[in-house]
Design a protein around this motif. Sequence first.
Motif, PDB file in Angstrom:
ATOM      1  N   ILE A 194      38.070  38.142  30.907  1.00 20.63           N
ATOM      2  CA  ILE A 194      37.523  39.255  31.688  1.00 20.63           C
ATOM      3  C   ILE A 194      38.205  40.551  31.265  1.00 20.63           C
ATOM      4  CG2 ILE A 194      37.269  40.205  34.017  1.00 20.63           C
ATOM      5  CD1 ILE A 194      37.295  37.244  35.001  1.00 20.63           C
ATOM      6  N   THR A 250      42.394  39.020  32.233  1.00 21.46           N
ATOM      7  CA  THR A 250      42.862  37.640  32.353  1.00 21.46           C
ATOM      8  C   THR A 250      43.477  37.186  31.039  1.00 21.46           C
ATOM      9  OG1 THR A 250      40.629  36.854  31.788  1.00 21.46           O
ATOM     10  CG2 THR A 250      41.188  37.001  34.122  1.00 21.46           C
ATOM     11  N   PRO A 287      33.121  37.540  36.981  1.00 18.82           N
ATOM     12  CA  PRO A 287      33.896  38.393  37.891  1.00 18.82           C
ATOM     13  C   PRO A 287      32.997  39.146  38.861  1.00 18.82           C
ATOM     14  CG  PRO A 287      33.626  39.494  35.780  1.00 18.82           C
ATOM     15  CD  PRO A 287      33.017  38.125  35.626  1.00 18.82           C
ATOM     16  N   ILE A 328      39.118  41.323  42.942  1.00 12.98           N
ATOM     17  CA  ILE A 328      38.131  40.725  42.049  1.00 12.98           C
ATOM     18  C   ILE A 328      38.204  39.215  42.209  1.00 12.98           C
ATOM     19  CG2 ILE A 328      37.466  40.374  39.626  1.00 12.98           C
ATOM     20  CD1 ILE A 328      38.981  43.131  39.131  1.00 12.98           C
ATOM     21  N   PHE A 363      36.779  35.534  40.514  1.00 10.04           N
ATOM     22  CA  PHE A 363      36.202  35.032  39.267  1.00 10.04           C
ATOM     23  C   PHE A 363      36.387  33.525  39.191  1.00 10.04           C
ATOM     24  CE2 PHE A 363      40.630  35.895  38.388  1.00 10.04           C
ATOM     25  CZ  PHE A 363      41.038  34.917  37.495  1.00 10.04           C
TER      26      PHE A 363
END
Length: 434
Positions: free
Chosen positions: A309, A323, A332, A341, A343
């Motif tokens: 991400i 990440t 995400p 966020i 994910f």
Amino acid sequence: MLKIIIYLPVFFKSLLFFPGYRTGWLFIFLITIVSTAHAYQDEEIIEIRGFKYGRLKLAIEIEKNPRTDKKQLKKIVEVLNKNLLLSGVFDIQSNYDDIDLSLKLRFIPYHEIRAWIFTPDGTQLYDHSKSLKGVKDFQPVVLKMVEKIIFQLTGEKSILRSAIVYVEKNANSQYKLVMTDPFGEIRKVVLNDNKYNILPRWNPDASSILFTTLDNRGSKLRQLILETGEVATLFSKMGKLSGGTWGADGNELMFTQSEEGNSDIFKVKIKDSAVSRMTFRSSTEANPRLSPDGKRLLFVSNRSGSIQIYQRILETGETFRMTFEGYNNYEPNWSNDGAYIVFSGIKDKRFQIFMMDRDGEFVQQVTYGDTSAEQPIWSPNGRQILFVAKKNYTQKLYIIRVDGTLRRRLTRSGPEINEFNPTWTAKYQWPQNQ
């Protein structure tokens, strides 16, 4: 930083990035969508652990009254408990030890229902009564009372009448757009045109739904107007278009489009169909998600060699990786306040749900166990996460608190039904009598 052990099957990787395949990157979405019906069981309810998250500990006291119908009172308390608990704001306590608030309830059949809320030291914070004269169904009355309590104590708008839209696929491979409430008690099919419709997204004002339609002539971004049921094509592309999302003001779209084997993120103005390209990479870029304030863009890329991400500050163009652990982190989504966020990523050979702050400095795992958890979406108040649990190739919708507690199945559809691609808004409100 959380360590994620990665397992990426060869067939999955090849579908994701095989440049000669007609739909290219689209399979990052479809790999979790296409499935066959299998027996679905409830053993996926797993042991949950996690940190505490800003809920109020509430004990309920029932005022004794000789005129009270015990059966009616029991039902009212059940409805009250359900609404308070599933709001994500309260933890219901069975005693008065270590509580934040106490709720005193008076119920006089066909006359009145009244609630008071006190702090442990006796300070009154809330007092509201509702006449029951002529009222046959008291559930809307209790719901409205809980909404008032939530707003009075927190300033938050209740999510109890908010709306969720998702894709429902039945045994006949029909893909329907279905709308429900946070309890899963209402089911309304909003689109069933026998087309392959996926990836719905609420318009910022909740008047319409954006979604992707696939057919043998390519893919389209289409819009469903809820009030009229009218469907319009906003943008189309032969073969390699997917994953549309709204801009902050609802006047533009961002989507993934494949060019020369890889995909990039594009933006289109709805009024004049002017298209601009947002990423220029030899890698694959997808899953665009604009922050609520319109200043930051999340997306997924394999530019580092693994699926990770990334975030771009739109004003400066600064782009950075979010990440670092694991080989596959994607899907995400921003919380409504833009602070967090959520994910999905792989750990112990299965997808699980994670959350992080908007700068990626803090990461917390939310789901655990032997069920894959994917496609996470925040509740409108940021206190819960809606996601798809996948086991034995069957997908069902679940809601869980952000600290990993109170995991619950949203709907009660049968084993032949698959549910996926959820989207959630509080801008649309179900009527009180629904």
